[in-house]
Write a protein that holds these residues in place. Sequence first.
Motif, PDB file in Angstrom:
ATOM      1  N   UNK A 245       0.802  -1.216   0.000  1.00  6.32           N
ATOM      2  CA  UNK A 245       0.000   0.000   0.000  1.00  6.32           C
ATOM      3  C   UNK A 245       0.837   1.269   0.000  1.00  6.32           C
ATOM      4  N   UNK A 246       2.139   1.149  -0.220  1.00  2.00           N
ATOM      5  CA  UNK A 246       2.994   2.334  -0.250  1.00  2.00           C
ATOM      6  C   UNK A 246       3.151   2.851  -1.677  1.00  2.00           C
ATOM      7  N   UNK A 247       3.127   4.167  -1.811  1.00  5.00           N
ATOM      8  CA  UNK A 247       3.387   4.759  -3.122  1.00  5.00           C
ATOM      9  C   UNK A 247       4.871   4.625  -3.413  1.00  5.00           C
ATOM     10  N   UNK A 249       8.470   5.236  -4.871  1.00  6.62           N
ATOM     11  CA  UNK A 249       9.342   6.289  -5.374  1.00  6.62           C
ATOM     12  C   UNK A 249      10.553   5.615  -5.994  1.00  6.62           C
ATOM     13  N   UNK A 250      10.678   5.703  -7.306  1.00  6.37           N
ATOM     14  CA  UNK A 250      11.805   5.052  -7.956  1.00  6.37           C
ATOM     15  C   UNK A 250      11.404   3.660  -8.392  1.00  6.37           C
ATOM     16  N   UNK A 254      15.763   2.678  -9.553  1.00  8.67           N
ATOM     17  CA  UNK A 254      16.352   2.015  -8.393  1.00  8.67           C
ATOM     18  C   UNK A 254      16.614   0.538  -8.692  1.00  8.67           C
ATOM     19  N   UNK A 258      20.405  -1.311  -8.563  1.00  8.42           N
ATOM     20  CA  UNK A 258      20.675  -2.574  -7.861  1.00  8.42           C
ATOM     21  C   UNK A 258      21.283  -3.621  -8.791  1.00  8.42           C
ATOM     22  N   UNK A 269      24.221   3.867  -7.581  1.00  7.20           N
ATOM     23  CA  UNK A 269      23.194   4.531  -6.796  1.00  7.20           C
ATOM     24  C   UNK A 269      22.161   5.135  -7.735  1.00  7.20           C
ATOM     25  N   UNK A 270      20.927   5.255  -7.252  1.00  5.01           N
ATOM     26  CA  UNK A 270      19.872   5.861  -8.057  1.00  5.01           C
ATOM     27  C   UNK A 270      19.451   7.200  -7.471  1.00  5.01           C
ATOM     28  N   UNK A 271      19.072   8.095  -8.353  1.00  3.79           N
ATOM     29  CA  UNK A 271      18.437   9.350  -7.950  1.00  3.79           C
ATOM     30  C   UNK A 271      17.165   9.485  -8.780  1.00  3.79           C
ATOM     31  N   UNK A 272      16.052   9.804  -8.122  1.00  8.07           N
ATOM     32  CA  UNK A 272      14.776   9.953  -8.827  1.00  8.07           C
ATOM     33  C   UNK A 272      14.380  11.421  -8.765  1.00  8.07           C
ATOM     34  N   UNK A 273      14.378  12.090  -9.899  1.00  9.49           N
ATOM     35  CA  UNK A 273      14.185  13.542  -9.863  1.00  9.49           C
ATOM     36  C   UNK A 273      12.749  13.935  -9.534  1.00  9.49           C
ATOM     37  N   UNK A 275       9.090  15.165  -8.861  1.00 12.41           N
ATOM     38  CA  UNK A 275       8.328  16.392  -9.073  1.00 12.41           C
ATOM     39  C   UNK A 275       9.184  17.640  -9.243  1.00 12.41           C
ATOM     40  N   UNK A 276      10.467  17.568  -8.865  1.00 11.71           N
ATOM     41  CA  UNK A 276      11.299  18.767  -9.088  1.00 11.71           C
ATOM     42  C   UNK A 276      11.348  19.142 -10.564  1.00 11.71           C
TER      43      UNK A 276
ATOM     44  N   UNK B 153      15.132  23.309  -4.897  1.00 14.12           N
ATOM     45  CA  UNK B 153      14.155  22.241  -5.110  1.00 14.12           C
ATOM     46  C   UNK B 153      12.832  22.594  -4.430  1.00 14.12           C
ATOM     47  N   UNK B 156      10.889  25.053  -6.391  1.00 16.39           N
ATOM     48  CA  UNK B 156      10.232  24.417  -7.542  1.00 16.39           C
ATOM     49  C   UNK B 156       9.001  23.623  -7.103  1.00 16.39           C
ATOM     50  N   UNK B 157       9.146  22.916  -6.006  1.00 17.62           N
ATOM     51  CA  UNK B 157       8.048  22.043  -5.578  1.00 17.62           C
ATOM     52  C   UNK B 157       6.847  22.841  -5.104  1.00 17.62           C
ATOM     53  N   UNK B 160       4.277  23.445  -7.879  1.00 19.56           N
ATOM     54  CA  UNK B 160       3.526  22.256  -8.282  1.00 19.56           C
ATOM     55  C   UNK B 160       2.572  21.815  -7.169  1.00 19.56           C
ATOM     56  N   UNK B 249      15.596   3.785  -1.501  1.00 16.22           N
ATOM     57  CA  UNK B 249      15.618   5.200  -1.851  1.00 16.22           C
ATOM     58  C   UNK B 249      14.391   5.836  -1.216  1.00 16.22           C
ATOM     59  N   UNK B 254       9.281   9.063   2.233  1.00 11.87           N
ATOM     60  CA  UNK B 254       8.208   8.360   1.533  1.00 11.87           C
ATOM     61  C   UNK B 254       7.204   7.800   2.543  1.00 11.87           C
ATOM     62  N   UNK B 258       3.101   8.826   2.705  1.00  9.90           N
ATOM     63  CA  UNK B 258       2.018   7.834   2.766  1.00  9.90           C
ATOM     64  C   UNK B 258       1.116   8.072   3.985  1.00  9.90           C
ATOM     65  N   UNK B 271       9.586  13.585  -2.373  1.00  4.80           N
ATOM     66  CA  UNK B 271      10.738  13.750  -3.263  1.00  4.80           C
ATOM     67  C   UNK B 271      11.976  13.547  -2.402  1.00  4.80           C
ATOM     68  N   UNK B 272      12.913  12.735  -2.892  1.00  9.18           N
ATOM     69  CA  UNK B 272      14.145  12.469  -2.148  1.00  9.18           C
ATOM     70  C   UNK B 272      15.301  13.082  -2.927  1.00  9.18           C
ATOM     71  N   UNK B 275      21.681  12.294  -3.848  1.00  7.34           N
ATOM     72  CA  UNK B 275      23.036  12.708  -4.192  1.00  7.34           C
ATOM     73  C   UNK B 275      23.116  14.053  -4.902  1.00  7.34           C
TER      74      UNK B 275
END
Lengths: 345, 345, 345, 345
Positions: A245-247, A249-250, A254, A258, A269-273, A275-276, B153, B156-157, B160, B249, B254, B258, B271-272, B275
């Motif tokens: 039930x969690x939204x 992110x990535x 991500x 891995x 490593x991952x970065x998810x941009x 809503x920015x 950031x 910007x957020x 939105x 991540x 997050x 929720x 938003x995370x 890096x």
Amino acid sequence: MPAGTRIGVLTGGGDCPGLNAVLRAVTRKGIAVHGHEIVGFRSGWQGPLEGNTMPLGLDAVEDILARGGTILGSSRTNPYKETDGVERIKRTLAEHEVDALIAIGGEDTLGVAERLTQDGVPVVGVPKTIDNDLDATDYTFGFDTAVHIATEAIDRLRTTAESHHRALVVEVMGRHAGWIALHAGLAGGANVILGPEKRFSVDQVCDWVQQRFERQYAPIIVVAEGAIPQDGEEVLQTGETDAFGHVRLGGVGTWLADELSRRTGKESRAVVLGHTQRGGTPTAYDRVLATRFGLHAVDAVSEGAFGKMVALRGTDIVRVPLAEATAKLKTVPLSRYAEAEVLFG
Amino acid sequence: MPAGTRIGVLTGGGDCPGLNAVLRAVTRKGIAVHGHEIVGFRSGWQGPLEGNTMPLGLDAVEDILARGGTILGSSRTNPYKETDGVERIKRTLAEHEVDALIAIGGEDTLGVAERLTQDGVPVVGVPKTIDNDLDATDYTFGFDTAVHIATEAIDRLRTTAESHHRALVVEVMGRHAGWIALHAGLAGGANVILGPEKRFSVDQVCDWVQQRFERQYAPIIVVAEGAIPQDGEEVLQTGETDAFGHVRLGGVGTWLADELSRRTGKESRAVVLGHTQRGGTPTAYDRVLATRFGLHAVDAVSEGAFGKMVALRGTDIVRVPLAEATAKLKTVPLSRYAEAEVLFG
Amino acid sequence: MPAGTRIGVLTGGGDCPGLNAVLRAVTRKGIAVHGHEIVGFRSGWQGPLEGNTMPLGLDAVEDILARGGTILGSSRTNPYKETDGVERIKRTLAEHEVDALIAIGGEDTLGVAERLTQDGVPVVGVPKTIDNDLDATDYTFGFDTAVHIATEAIDRLRTTAESHHRALVVEVMGRHAGWIALHAGLAGGANVILGPEKRFSVDQVCDWVQQRFERQYAPIIVVAEGAIPQDGEEVLQTGETDAFGHVRLGGVGTWLADELSRRTGKESRAVVLGHTQRGGTPTAYDRVLATRFGLHAVDAVSEGAFGKMVALRGTDIVRVPLAEATAKLKTVPLSRYAEAEVLFG
Amino acid sequence: MPAGTRIGVLTGGGDCPGLNAVLRAVTRKGIAVHGHEIVGFRSGWQGPLEGNTMPLGLDAVEDILARGGTILGSSRTNPYKETDGVERIKRTLAEHEVDALIAIGGEDTLGVAERLTQDGVPVVGVPKTIDNDLDATDYTFGFDTAVHIATEAIDRLRTTAESHHRALVVEVMGRHAGWIALHAGLAGGANVILGPEKRFSVDQVCDWVQQRFERQYAPIIVVAEGAIPQDGEEVLQTGETDAFGHVRLGGVGTWLADELSRRTGKESRAVVLGHTQRGGTPTAYDRVLATRFGLHAVDAVSEGAFGKMVALRGTDIVRVPLAEATAKLKTVPLSRYAEAEVLFG
């Protein structure tokens, strides 16, 4: 439309830098040149459905050109999914003596605009999508801003990747089209770019990553949120709700980081941009495009060119049928990925 | 140290905007004023352990002031966890005729510097931490850049969030100290700021969020990655590995988004920043501070002030014992959160 | 001051990024914590002289934190140079039932605040100067933003200078103090920095410029508008009116570029940053400092600490007598130029 | 051209953000796909005239995508104005076994490229001009960056103008074409935009300025350096040398600010953006365009398409004859000024 006509305007779908620039141009030209009155409808199609309006005069739009978002608010409400939607809209327009609408939005909003015009509500469309995936226009505003923000992030990530000899995966927007990934990837000098148009091979990605490490540099992988690995793995997308039930992110970003860690033995490593990418002040490019769209949309209304949408072709603003605008998703041609691929690794 | 002395320099721990500015200042002043030769050791303490060096002359540092990361590379290697670590370092220094070291790093790197000085290797320290959590200095370079990026950031957020009447949770760096959350939150006009210094009540957060929505605005919640909810819920942190072997991540950010969606019924998104906060060109503030640290560190070496670290006090660069520098984590005083809290909601 | 007290606030002198952040903090804390009402006076001391006000409630300050300038407007009006100035101010305050003032400004504004307090009008001061030349505070807001803008310009100019093997002279603000020149020069890696504190030798500048060209790089010279050549040449300053009645743009900067071209035979060009240095969104640093100043100023009013000014000391906000604040200009110590000079050439 | 061919590349004329992105794309694709060797010629046509080269391998171009200027340096040398220019170039190419050239530059550089091709030196052109005034391409790289910088400056100047109720005149680049003025003016919401295509009436400008003040806002006037007042006044341009032998900074911009002050009685100030417009990191838009130009230029060489230039048409990169590219200056159509004018005042 004669002077004195009241024109309604609304913004639908996801927000996008440049919406306010359109509103300003519509209002200023509508008032100054055509002698119209401009009525803002709030929250997308909710506004005309529920009669929720705000007047748009010169002062209301004075300071909004450089601001992200939309002062009208937005929603994903679709009048064709509401009871008596069309009737309610007609009633609202009659009550507010509004004779025509300008609808600013993406595929869904413009699709509604097209049907409404056929159903007797005169609408002119203005295309809007961060993703740049509308076929009838060379570019949409908001896209350049999203690419700018993603590029700036890649620039930043490069120095940290190099310092730690680490791979960085940057997940950008793009469910169905990889335009942001392609342009931000090219602009940021990404070493791999992955879009939704073509399933990608993780092995191939690993090869590019290894090549890069062998040349003593660190790899940046730009991946659109809608990209899918070749072997058909089920990857949950950013924004989807997981089993708990969690939204999420990535999603693919991500997951890919891995996989790269596991397969190459190199820290990834991952970065998810997220809503920015869609907020904040629009770039100069987007402000100019959005302003020109607004100026031409109000001209179209004045000339009674309903069922049409303004569009960019080369350096010109033209009018195209709304039907054409929403007929086909503009994905990235594979030739554009091939063009970029020579710079990978 | 007489002219002609060879001085080694290294960068340890996580990368940080401003490291290159220190290297440039050390090199230029070391050569021009003191007549030293500067030897760069690569990859933190790995460099002196393995004899991995690069010469630092005027041309090598010509173009690095504005670049993020570190041209020397970095690592988390600790010589006291390596077999014969101290002996190997002494041997390397002897081989390369290096008489003193400048170690640029955070708590761990400076802790090693302190012990090495006691063990007969003369070291001067330069403090570095994105998180600003070193007690002996008013500020560390890199912090202002991280705050700048997070603030941009948030700016910007905000647009939105307002356009969609949505709550946005921004997770920023800060495992043990909430400095980035506090400063970026203040600068971005956040409606809630949560740091690791004090467990937070989700109910209280919901109150502020509701207040904000009632005033017809959208709330921005800034949360440090190390913040912990009051009721002791176990929240996996960004960077930790989950039960499925995946690197996480988005931890508390997050989770909180929720919770807010669930409890307030208002759409909330996280938003995370990750890096992106630690890379790229340093702000002017950080370039000045890092440059001054470098200039003063090489003076300290010349004057034989080993076991000391340069530090900022007000507008002055001073020297403090390394022991003092690493004795205590500088967390955000609760009074600073209270000062900010009047702006919440 | 009891709850319910009406507090007036005004902004005087040249505009400065961060003024709106002070107004927001004063208003929000004044209302939420102390139960005050906040009254804005327009256009500096003109406001209380002429009874020109605007109410400052939560909505009025909602969206101003990130905006440059001041929503109150500003002026250089001095009530002590107006007929019955003090009486008129007292009359205005009585009419509007305003019991105390917060005056945000530089040397002149704070000097008036000091005299007014002695003349029975209770005022608390907030220091403001782009130039950072107020002695009683470590830093003033606006300064970091000006340095940031100037540094960005220097970064841009460096690549064009290098491509054309050309010297570039950048004239920055600073009539009486060289703080902007020093910090932007350090941050931008300038090859010469010239401030008003010490007359400069053109020959010495030429030496540094030549050295730089000999190393195959292009020189950037940062010069404060108030810098003066050693041989006493009369140089018209930016903003002064010349013999033809024209307002001068570029004083010492354009003069120096001409001299360098003439004496070194190398093409030299000047850029005058001018008003771009004082506008636009404040940096995160300035937003935090301005916000804290505002929060503490309203506390000072509540506690009746009139005749005082808030100030930054290290990381603390303290109160200092207004008399002290305006007693002495804070120029750059020569030791700070000497510290920077090792990086010249 | 077969694999193994050596291709020369040079950058001529004024520097421009994106030049390095072209060099990187040419080098990477030339080496990786076509198996060419790439030879850089330094300082425009001086390089092939004097045999001044630098090898361009993968490492040389690794880190240059985001950097302004050109690592090759530039000059305005014209081989057709040098004794035996063509012969000397042929000799250099023969000596270095270079079989074809890629010339990146504006009207002058491309004019030389066209003549050289006719004289037996095979050249492919890449268009470059900040001013966007080359007729055969929709846009040139560098232009978007210049517009971005000017827009940012206008954004900053707006808040200072408003705070002081002052008119601000911003002089931007554009001797013969007003593209930067038009786009930055539109993007910055300028209240007057003046280009060189049409002499302007100062009275008309005063009207717009007054209108703006009457609406209680402050006017921003954007003027291209080449704009000329209607009544034929002789205004010295930025960069020209005045009667006293001084290089002029601020021509029409400073003149106009003086006139506005005089005629309207409102304080007016000028800012001349100058060289800041052409330096520094390119925008994402320009990096993508420059990269694509580079990729297609090296393809053109491989396919022997000499005497051609790459160009942007809509979203496609095409080839056009060099002769066509330099035949006609692309000025702003008067219809585009008219389109913008409805937003003035």
